[in-house]
Design a protein around this motif. Structure first.
Motif, PDB file in Angstrom:
ATOM      1  N   GLN A 249      -9.672 -26.531   3.775  1.00  8.19           N
ATOM      2  CA  GLN A 249      -9.646 -27.817   4.474  1.00  8.19           C
ATOM      3  C   GLN A 249      -9.181 -27.604   5.905  1.00  8.19           C
ATOM      4  OE1 GLN A 249      -6.984 -29.511   1.513  1.00  8.19           O
ATOM      5  NE2 GLN A 249      -8.380 -31.255   1.292  1.00  8.19           N
ATOM      6  N   ARG A 250      -9.354 -28.637   6.695  1.00  5.81           N
ATOM      7  CA  ARG A 250      -8.849 -28.587   8.056  1.00  5.81           C
ATOM      8  C   ARG A 250      -7.326 -28.473   8.012  1.00  5.81           C
ATOM      9  NH1 ARG A 250      -6.811 -31.270  12.169  1.00  5.81           N
ATOM     10  NH2 ARG A 250      -6.233 -33.048  10.899  1.00  5.81           N
ATOM     11  N   LEU A 251      -6.783 -27.587   8.820  1.00  9.06           N
ATOM     12  CA  LEU A 251      -5.342 -27.410   8.856  1.00  9.06           C
ATOM     13  C   LEU A 251      -4.702 -28.537   9.673  1.00  9.06           C
ATOM     14  CD1 LEU A 251      -5.819 -24.804   7.493  1.00  9.06           C
ATOM     15  CD2 LEU A 251      -4.836 -23.577   9.415  1.00  9.06           C
ATOM     16  N   GLY A 252      -3.588 -29.061   9.160  1.00  5.72           N
ATOM     17  CA  GLY A 252      -2.890 -30.086   9.939  1.00  5.72           C
ATOM     18  C   GLY A 252      -2.010 -30.944   9.057  1.00  5.72           C
ATOM     19  N   TYR A 253      -1.188 -31.704   9.710  1.00  5.70           N
ATOM     20  CA  TYR A 253      -0.277 -32.566   8.964  1.00  5.70           C
ATOM     21  C   TYR A 253      -1.067 -33.656   8.239  1.00  5.70           C
ATOM     22  CZ  TYR A 253       3.674 -35.501   7.842  1.00  5.70           C
ATOM     23  OH  TYR A 253       4.599 -36.247   7.161  1.00  5.70           O
ATOM     24  N   ASP A 254      -0.633 -33.983   7.025  1.00 11.92           N
ATOM     25  CA  ASP A 254      -1.409 -34.941   6.226  1.00 11.92           C
ATOM     26  C   ASP A 254      -0.997 -36.402   6.441  1.00 11.92           C
ATOM     27  OD1 ASP A 254       1.038 -34.907   5.064  1.00 11.92           O
ATOM     28  OD2 ASP A 254       0.352 -34.488   3.025  1.00 11.92           O
ATOM     29  N   GLY A 255      -0.003 -36.612   7.282  1.00 11.69           N
ATOM     30  CA  GLY A 255       0.371 -37.992   7.610  1.00 11.69           C
ATOM     31  C   GLY A 255       1.202 -38.682   6.541  1.00 11.69           C
TER      32      GLY A 255
ATOM     33  N   ARG B   1       7.758 -27.987   2.949  1.00 11.88           N
ATOM     34  CA  ARG B   1       6.610 -28.789   2.527  1.00 11.88           C
ATOM     35  C   ARG B   1       5.422 -28.545   3.456  1.00 11.88           C
ATOM     36  NH1 ARG B   1       3.339 -33.238   1.655  1.00 11.88           N
ATOM     37  NH2 ARG B   1       3.272 -34.252   3.667  1.00 11.88           N
ATOM     38  N   ILE B   2       5.708 -28.443   4.750  1.00  8.36           N
ATOM     39  CA  ILE B   2       4.636 -28.248   5.732  1.00  8.36           C
ATOM     40  C   ILE B   2       3.920 -26.924   5.484  1.00  8.36           C
ATOM     41  CG2 ILE B   2       4.112 -27.991   8.175  1.00  8.36           C
ATOM     42  CD1 ILE B   2       5.021 -30.749   7.721  1.00  8.36           C
ATOM     43  N   SER B   3       4.699 -25.886   5.205  1.00 10.86           N
ATOM     44  CA  SER B   3       4.042 -24.585   5.034  1.00 10.86           C
ATOM     45  C   SER B   3       3.256 -24.543   3.719  1.00 10.86           C
ATOM     46  CB  SER B   3       5.056 -23.447   5.114  1.00 10.86           C
ATOM     47  OG  SER B   3       5.940 -23.507   4.032  1.00 10.86           O
ATOM     48  N   LYS B   4       3.769 -25.236   2.700  1.00 14.68           N
ATOM     49  CA  LYS B   4       3.011 -25.322   1.445  1.00 14.68           C
ATOM     50  C   LYS B   4       1.715 -26.076   1.662  1.00 14.68           C
ATOM     51  CE  LYS B   4       6.193 -24.807  -2.412  1.00 14.68           C
ATOM     52  NZ  LYS B   4       7.571 -25.329  -2.191  1.00 14.68           N
TER      53      LYS B   4
END
Length: 476
Positions: free
Chosen positions: A121-127, A108-111
């Motif tokens: 968009q800014r790269l990073g975890y979406d919380g 999911r993270i890599s998708k």
RNA sequence: GGCCCCAUCGUCUAGUCAGGUCUAGGACAUCAGGUUUUCAUCCUGAGAACAGGGGUUCGAAUCCCCUUGGGGUCACCA
């Protein structure tokens, strides 16, 4: 103060660079300098690396007050042995709501990242996992569901801290990712372990490479969440390749082992490293660590991007070689394995005084002095005939020299010098007409120490033998 | 690309915070001389830089803004 290398390969010159400033600053203020091994990455861990780090830093004389091998009041000093410590810290963070479990799969993270990239968009975890309730989170963890623990970065506001060299740095919290603190394998990431240890070791000054500057806000957030005072941050410029990129082994020698094997003196390397970012007030750029400790001021570190150009290192190494007492130099050559196979210190001392000003690296010693320790390959006929001279002249010069040395009662520098001068004036030669064939006859090379000293070192008998051998070559 | 950092000779840097003493200093390297039997050491000398543009000021390498350039970073690596 501390230095915290990772045992993931050869001991790195950057480690020495940062260690130098940390240690020096610690000693100036009567503080402690610790060595911590940051080995939280099991996949890149190399068992032999830790020992090499110890040896390399010891070689440089960058000794530490506390460390894995020495122990100390804050032991252990390996992060892999401090796991419970991080565990207790993360419990505090969980309890205070500063961190949360994240059950997202790597997939999911890599998708997510791909989508973000596609949409610019800014790269990073979406919380996403922030919303999971405490009960659900507990239950899923208890059920053994694989997860990491992330830092809950505030959605708004900004994080501010001061860097001693760069002043105030402010980063919007929206720019800071919910950093993973505990990995799936239960090991902490650098960010957590580093802050946790710096707190418990009582680190007051974090002097580290510039590459950490951008992740410092995460660390600041951690200090704040833990209600701990911030250390002084000092981000030192990165050493660079010639193309200005961060120094790398593809473009530069970066292993401390390499410098040692080449025959760089630790005092020269340290001197050089100190100069990459700092300058003495008195223009005297050749200095020892004692002087450096007296003069160094952390705030005088420069913010530029120093290109790691070893030209000056070579010069410094020569300078330090010449500053060393001859006896010490001989010991170094021997103990570092630069002496010719099986030769004694006494033998080395016979030749060393005339070699110091001709050495830039200790590794050159054996090659440049091989004519002394063994009979060299004979010179070629061309070698024996200087420009504008001829075979006949060389031959008669060598014959005259041979006779002269054969009749020598004892070695006296001035007597030999005037004897050779007499020969030259008698025959009306140019000086090189005698000296060059002689040099090749004796050493088989075009560069050598002062010839009269060479003869003194070799002795009359060997000298005559080699000269006669050269005469034979000229007769062919 | 977003964010952050940085910017003086080819290289390392002094000077920048407290603007004038800077026609910008030193070192390495380069080049030219000197010493000299080679190489080296040593000595002397030369060329070589404030990225650009706007401000502020009597005055800017130094302060402010913009541009440009470079770098770092955006990992369950450190």
């Amino acid at each position: 103060m501390r230095v915290a290398p990772s045992p993931t390969g050869d001991p790195h010159v950057g480690t020495a660079y940062v260690a130098l400033f940390n240690r020096t600053h610690a000693r100036q203020g009567g503080g402690q300098f610790l060595l911590r091994i940051d080995d939280t990455d099991r996949s890149r861990y190399q068992a032999t690396s830790e020992d090499q780090i110890f040896h390399a830093l010891e070689w440089l004389g960058l000794n530490w007050d506390e460390g894995p091998d020495k122990g100390g009041p804050h032991a252990p000093y390996r992060q892999s042995e401090r796991l419970e410590h991080y565990q207790s810290l993360i419990e505090r963070l969980m309890a205070s709501g500063h961190s949360y479990r994240c059950f997202c799969t790597a997939d999911r993270i890599s998708k997510l990242r791909e989508d973000q990239k596609a949409n610019k968009q800014r790269l990073g975890y979406d919380g996403a996992c922030r919303e999971i309730s405490a009960e659900d989170s507990e239950r899923r963890a208890r059920d053994g569901e694989s997860h990491v623990i992330r830092l809950k970065v505030p959605n708004s506001g900004e994080t501010v801290f001061k860097d001693r060299l760069r002043g105030e740095i402010r980063v919007s919290n929206a720019e800071i990712d919910d950093q993973v603190l505990i990995k799936t394998d239960g090991f902490p990431t650098y960010h957590l372990a580093n802050v946790a240890d710096d707190i418990s070791f009582g680190i007051t000054h974090v002097i580290r490479a510039e590459e950490w500057l951008i992740s410092t806000p995460k660390h600041v957030l951690l200090y704040e969440a833990l209600d701990e005072p911030l250390p002084t941050f000092v981000h030192v410029s990165l050493l660079r390749n010639a193309d200005k990129s961060k120094i790398s082994k593809r473009k530069n020698p970066v292993s401390l082992n390499w410098f040692r094997q080449e025959g760089y003196l630790p005092e020269a390397l340290l001197n050089f490293l100190a100069l990459m970012g700092w300058a003495p007030e008195d223009d005297n750029e050749v200095f020892d660590m004692e002087t450096f400790e007296e003069q160094f001021r952390i705030e005088k570190l420069s913010t530029g991007a120093p290109i790691f150009d070893m030209t000056k290192l070579d010069w410094l190494n020569g300078m330090h070689i010449r500053k060393l007492p001859i006896d010490t130099l001989a010991d170094r050559i021997l103990s570092e394995g630069f002496g010719p196979e099986g030769e004694s210190k006494e033998r080395i001392l016979e030749i060393l005084p005339m070699m110091t000003e001709r050495l830039t690296r200790l590794g050159e010693f054996t090659d440049k002095t091989s004519w002394f320790f063994q009979t060299p390959e004979p010179p070629t006929k061309e070698d024996l005939i200087p420009k504008k001279s001829d075979a006949e002249t060389s031959l008669s010069a060598l014959k005259a020299a041979s006779e002269f040395f054969g009749s020598l009662a004892s070695f006296q520098h001035d007597a030999i010098a005037s004897g050779l001068d007499d020969l030259i004036s008698q025959h009306g030669w140019k000086k090189p007409f005698l000296f060059m064939p002689l040099r090749f006859a004796l050493t088989s090379r075009k560069d050598s120490p002062d010839l009269i000293e060479v003869i003194g070192a070799l002795g009359a008998q060997k000298s005559v033998e080699r000269i006669d051998r050269a005469c034979e070559i000229l007769r062919e």
